[in-house]
Design a protein around this motif. Structure first.
Motif, PDB file in Angstrom:
ATOM      1  N   ALA A   1      -9.322   4.709  15.099  1.00 21.80           N
ATOM      2  CA  ALA A   1      -8.219   5.371  14.255  1.00 21.80           C
ATOM      3  C   ALA A   1      -7.496   6.283  14.874  1.00 21.80           C
ATOM      4  O   ALA A   1      -7.994   7.207  15.801  1.00 21.80           O
ATOM      5  CB  ALA A   1      -9.106   6.083  13.219  1.00 21.80           C
ATOM      6  N   VAL A   2      -6.277   6.317  14.487  1.00 18.69           N
ATOM      7  CA  VAL A   2      -5.272   7.219  15.493  1.00 18.69           C
ATOM      8  C   VAL A   2      -4.679   7.928  14.116  1.00 18.69           C
ATOM      9  O   VAL A   2      -3.656   7.437  13.546  1.00 18.69           O
ATOM     10  CB  VAL A   2      -4.405   6.372  16.268  1.00 18.69           C
ATOM     11  CG1 VAL A   2      -3.284   7.583  16.735  1.00 18.69           C
ATOM     12  CG2 VAL A   2      -4.812   5.623  17.329  1.00 18.69           C
ATOM     13  N   ARG A   3      -4.869   9.163  13.925  1.00 17.09           N
ATOM     14  CA  ARG A   3      -4.695   9.961  12.804  1.00 17.09           C
ATOM     15  C   ARG A   3      -3.155  10.375  12.996  1.00 17.09           C
ATOM     16  O   ARG A   3      -2.601  10.492  14.068  1.00 17.09           O
ATOM     17  CB  ARG A   3      -5.211  11.164  12.892  1.00 17.09           C
ATOM     18  CG  ARG A   3      -5.057  12.219  11.587  1.00 17.09           C
ATOM     19  CD  ARG A   3      -5.905  13.433  11.674  1.00 17.09           C
ATOM     20  NE  ARG A   3      -7.411  13.227  11.265  1.00 17.09           N
ATOM     21  CZ  ARG A   3      -7.937  13.598  10.050  1.00 17.09           C
ATOM     22  NH1 ARG A   3      -7.137  13.385   9.153  1.00 17.09           N
ATOM     23  NH2 ARG A   3      -9.160  13.265   9.947  1.00 17.09           N
ATOM     24  N   ALA A   4      -2.346  10.290  11.777  1.00 15.27           N
ATOM     25  CA  ALA A   4      -0.845  10.612  11.731  1.00 15.27           C
ATOM     26  C   ALA A   4       0.036  10.130  12.896  1.00 15.27           C
ATOM     27  O   ALA A   4       0.679  10.801  13.714  1.00 15.27           O
ATOM     28  CB  ALA A   4      -0.865  12.025  11.892  1.00 15.27           C
ATOM     29  N   ALA A   5      -0.247   8.753  13.006  1.00 15.59           N
ATOM     30  CA  ALA A   5       0.432   8.295  14.011  1.00 15.59           C
ATOM     31  C   ALA A   5       1.702   7.796  13.950  1.00 15.59           C
ATOM     32  O   ALA A   5       2.833   7.635  14.730  1.00 15.59           O
ATOM     33  CB  ALA A   5      -0.505   6.842  14.516  1.00 15.59           C
TER      34      ALA A   5
ATOM     35  N   THR B   1       0.802  -1.226   0.126  1.00 14.55           N
ATOM     36  CA  THR B   1       0.152   0.014   0.026  1.00 14.55           C
ATOM     37  C   THR B   1       0.829   1.341  -0.004  1.00 14.55           C
ATOM     38  O   THR B   1       0.557   2.133  -0.571  1.00 14.55           O
ATOM     39  CB  THR B   1      -0.838   0.007   1.190  1.00 14.55           C
ATOM     40  OG1 THR B   1      -1.635  -1.313   1.208  1.00 14.55           O
ATOM     41  CG2 THR B   1      -1.873   1.174   1.268  1.00 14.55           C
ATOM     42  N   LEU B   2       1.950   1.201   0.526  1.00 11.61           N
ATOM     43  CA  LEU B   2       2.873   2.432   0.927  1.00 11.61           C
ATOM     44  C   LEU B   2       3.799   2.687  -0.594  1.00 11.61           C
ATOM     45  O   LEU B   2       4.813   3.462  -0.508  1.00 11.61           O
ATOM     46  CB  LEU B   2       3.727   2.065   2.015  1.00 11.61           C
ATOM     47  CG  LEU B   2       2.926   2.371   3.369  1.00 11.61           C
ATOM     48  CD1 LEU B   2       3.809   1.858   4.505  1.00 11.61           C
ATOM     49  CD2 LEU B   2       2.461   3.719   3.566  1.00 11.61           C
TER      50      LEU B   2
ATOM     51  N   VAL C   1       3.434  10.703   6.460  1.00  9.93           N
ATOM     52  CA  VAL C   1       2.819  10.417   7.807  1.00  9.93           C
ATOM     53  C   VAL C   1       1.632   9.754   7.488  1.00  9.93           C
ATOM     54  O   VAL C   1       0.580  10.217   6.693  1.00  9.93           O
ATOM     55  CB  VAL C   1       2.521  11.712   8.481  1.00  9.93           C
ATOM     56  CG1 VAL C   1       1.594  11.594   9.652  1.00  9.93           C
ATOM     57  CG2 VAL C   1       3.896  12.590   8.784  1.00  9.93           C
ATOM     58  N   VAL C   2       1.178   8.453   8.234  1.00 13.57           N
ATOM     59  CA  VAL C   2       0.072   7.774   8.044  1.00 13.57           C
ATOM     60  C   VAL C   2      -0.673   7.631   9.187  1.00 13.57           C
ATOM     61  O   VAL C   2      -0.093   7.664  10.398  1.00 13.57           O
ATOM     62  CB  VAL C   2       0.658   6.329   7.152  1.00 13.57           C
ATOM     63  CG1 VAL C   2       1.056   6.694   6.029  1.00 13.57           C
ATOM     64  CG2 VAL C   2       1.149   5.725   8.255  1.00 13.57           C
TER      65      VAL C   2
ATOM     66  N   MET D   1      -5.165   5.674   4.372  1.00 14.31           N
ATOM     67  CA  MET D   1      -4.563   5.746   5.769  1.00 14.31           C
ATOM     68  C   MET D   1      -3.971   7.157   6.064  1.00 14.31           C
ATOM     69  O   MET D   1      -3.158   7.361   6.914  1.00 14.31           O
ATOM     70  CB  MET D   1      -2.926   4.995   5.340  1.00 14.31           C
ATOM     71  CG  MET D   1      -3.270   3.395   5.114  1.00 14.31           C
ATOM     72  SD  MET D   1      -1.676   2.716   5.011  1.00 14.31           S
ATOM     73  CE  MET D   1      -2.126   0.777   4.880  1.00 14.31           C
ATOM     74  N   ASP D   2      -4.599   7.957   5.430  1.00 22.17           N
ATOM     75  CA  ASP D   2      -4.389   9.524   5.993  1.00 22.17           C
ATOM     76  C   ASP D   2      -5.580  10.386   6.070  1.00 22.17           C
ATOM     77  O   ASP D   2      -5.957  11.560   5.784  1.00 22.17           O
ATOM     78  CB  ASP D   2      -3.265  10.129   4.926  1.00 22.17           C
ATOM     79  CG  ASP D   2      -3.974  10.267   3.474  1.00 22.17           C
ATOM     80  OD1 ASP D   2      -5.068   9.793   3.301  1.00 22.17           O
ATOM     81  OD2 ASP D   2      -3.227  10.304   2.566  1.00 22.17           O
ATOM     82  N   ASP D   3      -6.923   9.622   6.370  1.00 24.85           N
ATOM     83  CA  ASP D   3      -8.048  10.345   6.484  1.00 24.85           C
ATOM     84  C   ASP D   3      -8.721  10.274   7.887  1.00 24.85           C
ATOM     85  O   ASP D   3      -9.718  10.933   8.291  1.00 24.85           O
ATOM     86  CB  ASP D   3      -9.119   9.765   5.571  1.00 24.85           C
ATOM     87  CG  ASP D   3      -9.695   8.176   5.853  1.00 24.85           C
ATOM     88  OD1 ASP D   3      -8.961   8.037   6.704  1.00 24.85           O
ATOM     89  OD2 ASP D   3     -10.602   7.752   5.245  1.00 24.85           O
TER      90      ASP D   3
END
Length: 291
Positions: free
Chosen positions: A280-284, A94-95, A116-117, A207-209
């Motif tokens: 969900a943990v944003r920008a972890a 995915t990356l 950052v994901v 992965m960035d929402d």
């Protein structure tokens, strides 16, 4: 910034062990410290020690190792890079990493970009791609006992075997406080779109929402399930009317039949029995990715 690579030699059902001399050579050429994990549970300790010494982290193995090392990187604020030598490699793919050319990942350390994901958490434990319960948990359990297959062929075999013995299960699904009681073959909660070596169970997950995508495969007949199964590789299974889609930042899942204990799996590894809470943990996490 220095990099330290953590290697799981058991990843990829023998692939990583075969590649180990090349991995060690590539690490030396890149000036990277390398630790080969001696046993399950050791990668997190090795990664934590390296992070404490100020090093960024390279996970060399499959999704289980990547998830373990990614959790340490998230907890310590270190960057993560991946050498995708496992069976599934869903997070790496995915990356933008290429598992078929896994050792090219060492070039990414010097020439890649930082991204950052988001990550997910299930019952307080980090995960990168997908948490699932129901049919998938049983398929995962059986697949983890098999040594003669790997990657997608293994999961296909697990699906066909599980289809013979599994029935849709009653669940309570709560998404951001809204409850749903339902019977389902499986419930999958995705931070990313894919698991099991490219099966796009939550194909619209980003992965960035800062949001988790939930796919509920409802009470299809066995023939309908089997007919729709190939569509998961392209993510077109969502068109079926008995497949539900939800999105939220907090997802709770419980079994409504206590006589049938249900496990939850994250990135192919058993977390434990239901109930489970996914967040969900944003920008972890900062990840080094190919340009």
């Amino acid at each position: 910034m220095a990099w330290t690579a953590i290697v799981n030699p058991a990843a990829g059902r023998g692939r990583t062990q075969k590649l180990l001399p090349e991995i060690e050579r590539a690490a030396r050429d890149a000036g990277i410290t390398l630790h080969v994990s001696p046993e399950p549970g050791a990668p997190a300790k090795l990664a934590a020690a390296a992070a404490d010494d100020g090093s960024d982290l390279v996970a060399c193995g499959g999704d289980g190792l990547v998830t373990e090392v990614a959790g340490v990187a998230a907890d310590t604020g270190r960057r993560l890079a991946i050498v995708p030598t496992g069976a599934g490699n869903d997070f790496a793919r995915t990356l933008g990493y290429r598992p078929k050319r896994a050792l090219d990942a060492f070039d990414v350390l010097a020439g890649g970009d930082d991204r950052v994901v988001d990550l997910g958490r299930v019952n307080g434990r980090w995960y990168t791609c997908v948490t699932a319960s129901g049919f998938d948990a049983e398929a995962n359990r059986w697949a983890n006992t098999v040594t003669r297959l790997t990657g997608t062929p293994l999961y296909v075999a697990a699906v066909l075997r599980t289809l013979k013995v599994y029935e849709p299960h009653p669940f309570r699904l709560t998404v951001d406080g809204e409850e749903h009681e339902l019977r389902a073959w499986l419930v999958a909660v995705g931070n990313g779109p894919a698991y099991a070596g490219g099966m796009r169970i939550t194909p619209k997950a980003s992965m960035d929402d800062g949001v988790l995508d939930v796919t509920v495969v409802g009470e299809l007949t066995r023939m309908q399930f089997l007919a729709n199964f190939p569509k998961v590789f392209k993510g077109t299974h969502l068109a079926h009317p008995d497949i539900g889609i939800y999105r939220g930042t907090r997802v709770e899942l419980a079994s409504l039949d206590p006589s049938l204990p249900m496990d939850v799996y994250a990135d192919g590894e058993r977390v434990g029995p239901l109930p489970a809470t996914m967040e969900a943990v944003r920008a972890a996490l900062r990840v080094r990715v190919p340009c």
